[in-house]
Scaffold this motif. Structure first.
Motif, PDB file in Angstrom:
ATOM      1  N   GLU A 141       0.819  -1.203   0.000  1.00  0.00           N
ATOM      2  CA  GLU A 141       0.000   0.000   0.000  1.00  0.00           C
ATOM      3  C   GLU A 141       0.860   1.263   0.000  1.00  0.00           C
ATOM      4  N   SER A 142       0.211   2.373  -0.388  1.00  0.00           N
ATOM      5  CA  SER A 142       0.918   3.646  -0.519  1.00  0.00           C
ATOM      6  C   SER A 142       1.533   4.115   0.802  1.00  0.00           C
ATOM      7  N   THR A 143       2.538   4.945   0.669  1.00  0.00           N
ATOM      8  CA  THR A 143       3.093   5.695   1.796  1.00  0.00           C
ATOM      9  C   THR A 143       2.020   6.693   2.242  1.00  0.00           C
ATOM     10  N   VAL A 144       1.795   6.809   3.559  1.00  0.00           N
ATOM     11  CA  VAL A 144       0.814   7.789   4.057  1.00  0.00           C
ATOM     12  C   VAL A 144       1.550   8.828   4.896  1.00  0.00           C
ATOM     13  N   LEU A 187       3.011   8.267   8.460  1.00  0.00           N
ATOM     14  CA  LEU A 187       2.159   7.346   9.229  1.00  0.00           C
ATOM     15  C   LEU A 187       2.278   5.912   8.742  1.00  0.00           C
ATOM     16  N   ARG A 188       2.572   5.746   7.459  1.00  0.00           N
ATOM     17  CA  ARG A 188       2.723   4.388   6.925  1.00  0.00           C
ATOM     18  C   ARG A 188       3.793   4.430   5.831  1.00  0.00           C
ATOM     19  N   PRO A 189       4.852   3.627   5.941  1.00  0.00           N
ATOM     20  CA  PRO A 189       5.862   3.629   4.889  1.00  0.00           C
ATOM     21  C   PRO A 189       5.369   2.832   3.673  1.00  0.00           C
ATOM     22  N   GLY A 244      12.622  -1.041   2.275  1.00  0.00           N
ATOM     23  CA  GLY A 244      12.668  -2.129   3.251  1.00  0.00           C
ATOM     24  C   GLY A 244      11.858  -1.813   4.504  1.00  0.00           C
ATOM     25  N   LEU A 245      11.784  -0.530   4.874  1.00  0.00           N
ATOM     26  CA  LEU A 245      11.011  -0.156   6.065  1.00  0.00           C
ATOM     27  C   LEU A 245       9.533  -0.528   5.890  1.00  0.00           C
ATOM     28  N   ALA A 246       9.047  -0.375   4.656  1.00  0.00           N
ATOM     29  CA  ALA A 246       7.641  -0.721   4.381  1.00  0.00           C
ATOM     30  C   ALA A 246       7.437  -2.230   4.466  1.00  0.00           C
TER      31      ALA A 246
END
Ligand code: TXA
Ligand code: MG
Length: 350
Positions: free
Chosen positions: A186-189, A200-202, A330-332
């Motif tokens: 999913e997208s970066t938020v 909020l989200r990588p 990689g963080l995501a």
């Protein structure tokens, strides 16, 4: 109520049949229906973001908690200005660099976006997707499109039309098949609604890339650890367990030899390993799935959800996962795996 789900293909927007599929999808959306649509990140469960009843049916089809807001997808900047009250300079900078693409930006919302879509928040997360079929469907519908990932709540997101069929057949009016998603996560938020930008989200747009443009961006602590009670409202989605197969997932951090030893010492029946490409051969076990080469985070991201879903078909009870690098994209990958594991991590060596 059970719906008659139509499955259509849309690969080539110059082909009359595919164009027809796009127009049919847009018509369903305009009339308040539900369509699973492809995007470059994951498939989305789409409805008219301005129609509270249509949006309610998204929550019902997914079994999604009502307090988790939906991302609104726009096809152009005119649509953006209809849903965002003001577009802060930080957002402008990000859009210029990353839109259309896998980045969702949280801004103050307008009245056009009902509380059902924003889950009562004064903000809205907006994204202009890169996928030509997604853009064509939004454009043809003429309305901003609310779309969470097209999976049952708690399951891994869907990256192929078959995954959407597995989770949503009989619950949506149409599934548009455009093959597998380019990024697979999913997208970066990012929120630019507060004093400083907060990631909020990588996703495929990495924290490092964002910091190059907006150096004061903070990384929300819930990306790598469970959310504390007081932090629950900034991004409601962060508090739910996500992306899980039925099996207990355990993230095993360290080198390959340590992983192999851990597997050999702890595997019971129906224990599987999720390893990097090329490692299966050295594992002395048939119970292995590979998800991308070591260091190739884009490949890991692309294959991760299909791999997690495959463990349900295999009847896995426990899955030990090779931990990815935690930098860049990689963080995501790490963030999704941590959530799939309910934050259960072990370290074999440091
Ligand atoms: O790549 C994606 O973002 C996919 C495709 C379909 O676009 N969509 C997606 O949506 O992943 P969803 O609903 O599964 O995840 C949206 C996340 C949730 O964690 C939600 O809490 C957060 O974004 N979010 C949405 N609007 C928000 C808002 N106004 N404030 C804070 N967080 C928000
Ligand atoms: Mg989701």
């Amino acid at each position: 109520m059970k719906k008659l789900t139509k499955i259509v293909k849309a690969f080539d927007l110059d082909a009359p049949e595919d164009k027809n599929a796009v127009n049919q999808a847009a018509l369903i959306l305009k009339e308040g229906g539900l369509v699973a649509i492809p995007t470059e990140t994951v498939y989305g469960l789409a409805a008219d973001a301005t129609n509270p009843n249509a949006v309610k049916s998204i929550f019902a089809a997914k079994g999604r908690p009502q307090d988790n807001p939906l991302i609104v997808h726009v096809a152009d900047y005119e649509m953006l200005h209809k849903v965002a009250k003001s577009v802060p300079p930080e957002a402008e900078v990000l859009m210029k660099e990353f839109w259309p693409g896998p980045l969702t930006i949280i801004m103050e919302k307008t009245e056009l976006i009902p509380d059902t879509t924003s889950a009562g928040l004064p903000t809205v997360g907006v994204r202009m997707p890169l996928h030509p079929v997604a853009l064509a469907i939004i454009k043809a519908s003429g309305v901003p499109i609310a779309a969470p990932s097209a999976n049952l709540s708690g399951r891994p997101s869907t990256t192929t039309a078959q995954h959407c069929i597995d989770d949503l057949f009989g619950k949506v009016d149409m599934i548009v098949d455009s093959g597998s998603c380019e990024f697979g996560l999913e997208s970066t938020v990012i929120s630019v609604a507060g004093e400083v930008p907060v990631l909020l989200r990588p996703g495929a747009v990495s924290y490092e890339e964002i910091c190059r443009l907006l150096p004061n961006t903070l990384l929300h602590s819930a990306i790598v650890k469970p959310l504390g009670e007081s932090e629950q409202t900034i991004s409601p989605g962060l508090k739910y367990k996500h992306y899980s197969p039925n099996a207990q997932v355990i993230l095993v951090c360290g080198g390959f030899e340590g992983f192999k030893k851990y597997f050999e010492e702890n595997a019971a029946s129906e224990t599987y390993a999720l390893v990097f490409s090329g490692e299966k051969q050295a594992m002395n076990s048939e119970n292995c799935v590979e998800y991308g080469a070591i260091g190739d985070e884009l490949a890991q991201a692309k294959n991760l959800f299909a791999a997690l879903r495959s463990f349900d078909e295999l009847g896995a009870k426990t899955v030990f996962v090779r931990c990815p690098d935690k930098g860049g994209v990689g963080l995501a990958v790490y963030n999704r795996l941590l959530r799939a594991a309910g934050f259960k991590e072990v370290y074999t060596d440091v």
